[in-house]
Write a protein that holds these residues in place. Structure first.
Motif, mmCIF file in Angstrom:
data_model
loop_
_atom_site.group_PDB
_atom_site.id
_atom_site.type_symbol
_atom_site.label_atom_id
_atom_site.label_comp_id
_atom_site.label_asym_id
_atom_site.label_seq_id
_atom_site.Cartn_x
_atom_site.Cartn_y
_atom_site.Cartn_z
ATOM 1 N N ILE A 7 0.834 -1.196 0.000
ATOM 2 C CA ILE A 7 0.000 0.000 0.000
ATOM 3 C C ILE A 7 0.875 1.255 0.000
ATOM 4 C CG2 ILE A 7 -1.713 1.290 1.314
ATOM 5 C CD1 ILE A 7 -2.676 -1.476 2.367
ATOM 6 N N HIS A 8 1.932 1.233 0.799
ATOM 7 C CA HIS A 8 2.866 2.355 0.890
ATOM 8 C C HIS A 8 4.265 1.820 0.593
ATOM 9 C CE1 HIS A 8 -0.354 4.610 2.735
ATOM 10 N NE2 HIS A 8 -0.499 3.633 3.623
ATOM 11 N N PRO A 9 4.635 1.725 -0.690
ATOM 12 C CA PRO A 9 5.934 1.137 -1.026
ATOM 13 C C PRO A 9 7.107 1.979 -0.528
ATOM 14 C CG PRO A 9 4.888 2.051 -2.969
ATOM 15 C CD PRO A 9 3.899 2.151 -1.860
ATOM 16 N N LEU A 10 8.235 1.323 -0.380
ATOM 17 C CA LEU A 10 9.438 2.018 0.064
ATOM 18 C C LEU A 10 9.901 2.997 -1.004
ATOM 19 C CD1 LEU A 10 11.436 -1.026 1.426
ATOM 20 C CD2 LEU A 10 10.266 0.702 2.760
ATOM 21 N N LYS A 11 10.384 4.127 -0.581
ATOM 22 C CA LYS A 11 10.951 5.110 -1.500
ATOM 23 C C LYS A 11 12.428 4.775 -1.693
ATOM 24 C CE LYS A 11 7.353 8.018 -1.565
ATOM 25 N NZ LYS A 11 6.233 7.141 -1.727
ATOM 26 N N LEU A 12 12.792 4.455 -2.912
ATOM 27 C CA LEU A 12 14.177 4.144 -3.219
ATOM 28 C C LEU A 12 14.791 5.296 -4.002
ATOM 29 C CD1 LEU A 12 13.814 0.436 -4.317
ATOM 30 C CD2 LEU A 12 14.689 1.286 -2.169
ATOM 31 N N PRO A 13 16.080 5.547 -3.794
ATOM 32 C CA PRO A 13 16.730 6.604 -4.575
ATOM 33 C C PRO A 13 16.822 6.190 -6.042
ATOM 34 C CG PRO A 13 18.339 5.409 -3.274
ATOM 35 C CD PRO A 13 16.984 4.907 -2.854
ATOM 36 N N PRO A 14 17.019 7.158 -6.935
ATOM 37 C CA PRO A 14 17.164 6.803 -8.356
ATOM 38 C C PRO A 14 18.305 5.811 -8.542
ATOM 39 C CG PRO A 14 16.969 9.171 -8.101
ATOM 40 C CD PRO A 14 17.078 8.586 -6.721
ATOM 41 N N LEU A 43 18.328 -1.024 -8.944
ATOM 42 C CA LEU A 43 19.371 -1.832 -9.566
ATOM 43 C C LEU A 43 20.095 -2.691 -8.531
ATOM 44 C CD1 LEU A 43 21.046 -2.522 -12.078
ATOM 45 C CD2 LEU A 43 22.492 -0.577 -11.518
ATOM 46 N N PHE A 44 20.298 -2.145 -7.337
ATOM 47 C CA PHE A 44 21.035 -2.874 -6.308
ATOM 48 C C PHE A 44 20.198 -3.970 -5.644
ATOM 49 C CE2 PHE A 44 23.396 1.087 -6.689
ATOM 50 C CZ PHE A 44 24.642 0.556 -6.969
ATOM 51 N N LEU A 45 18.899 -3.999 -5.900
ATOM 52 C CA LEU A 45 18.068 -5.092 -5.404
ATOM 53 C C LEU A 45 18.317 -6.376 -6.196
ATOM 54 C CD1 LEU A 45 14.697 -3.253 -4.754
ATOM 55 C CD2 LEU A 45 16.424 -3.951 -3.104
ATOM 56 N N PHE A 46 18.996 -6.253 -7.327
ATOM 57 C CA PHE A 46 19.337 -7.430 -8.125
ATOM 58 C C PHE A 46 20.341 -8.323 -7.405
ATOM 59 C CE2 PHE A 46 22.535 -9.201 -11.014
ATOM 60 C CZ PHE A 46 21.767 -10.209 -11.575
ATOM 61 N N PHE A 47 21.262 -7.741 -6.678
ATOM 62 C CA PHE A 47 22.318 -8.536 -6.039
ATOM 63 C C PHE A 47 21.785 -9.528 -5.003
ATOM 64 C CE2 PHE A 47 24.731 -4.785 -7.561
ATOM 65 C CZ PHE A 47 25.490 -5.467 -8.509
ATOM 66 N N PRO A 48 20.889 -9.137 -4.092
ATOM 67 C CA PRO A 48 20.330 -10.144 -3.185
ATOM 68 C C PRO A 48 19.518 -11.206 -3.923
ATOM 69 C CG PRO A 48 19.848 -7.952 -2.359
ATOM 70 C CD PRO A 48 20.459 -7.786 -3.707
ATOM 71 N N LEU A 49 18.818 -10.798 -4.987
ATOM 72 C CA LEU A 49 18.061 -11.765 -5.782
ATOM 73 C C LEU A 49 18.994 -12.776 -6.437
ATOM 74 C CD1 LEU A 49 15.407 -12.726 -7.101
ATOM 75 C CD2 LEU A 49 15.889 -11.095 -8.935
ATOM 76 N N ALA A 50 20.073 -12.305 -7.032
ATOM 77 C CA ALA A 50 21.037 -13.203 -7.668
ATOM 78 C C ALA A 50 21.689 -14.129 -6.646
ATOM 79 C CB ALA A 50 22.102 -12.397 -8.403
ATOM 80 N N LEU A 51 21.971 -13.618 -5.460
ATOM 81 C CA LEU A 51 22.560 -14.454 -4.409
ATOM 82 C C LEU A 51 21.584 -15.541 -3.972
ATOM 83 C CD1 LEU A 51 24.967 -14.978 -2.578
ATOM 84 C CD2 LEU A 51 23.953 -13.398 -0.941
ATOM 85 N N CYS A 52 20.318 -15.188 -3.807
ATOM 86 C CA CYS A 52 19.309 -16.187 -3.431
ATOM 87 C C CYS A 52 19.166 -17.255 -4.501
ATOM 88 C CB CYS A 52 17.966 -15.522 -3.165
ATOM 89 S SG CYS A 52 17.934 -14.549 -1.662
#
Length: 94
Positions: free
Chosen positions: A25-32, A36-45
């Protein structure tokens, strides 16, 4: 005063400010560029799950998992670079 049980119930039922539904409902505000950096934890998982399903012993997990992680990251980087080059060529020859 709200007890921890009431807080847990509100959290699990999705009616409190700490509920899991609140992030939709209230998503996190990410910087511009932060997404892109959310890819790294996904790739590690992905690397961990892939290696755990293939390993016969726990001793086989650390180094192959790191190699899989690097292969995923470098492969995605190469794909992104290829698409960027194709895009630049299409703009140049337009």
């Amino acid at each position: 005063m709200m007890t921890w049980i009431a807080t847990l119930n509100l959290t699990l039922l999705g009616t409190g400010p700490l509920s899991l539904a609140a992030i939709f409902i209230h998503p996190l505000k990410l910087p511009p560029g932060g997404r892109l950096f959310l890819f790294f934890p996904l790739a590690l998982c992905i690397a961990i799950v892939y290696r755990v399903t293939r390993a016969e012993r726990a001793a086989e997990l650390p180094w192959p998992t790191i190699k899989n992680f690097l292969a995923i990251v470098l492969g995605m980087w190469a794909i992104a670079l290829a698409f960027f080059a194709a895009h630049q060529l299409s703009l140049h020859f337009q």
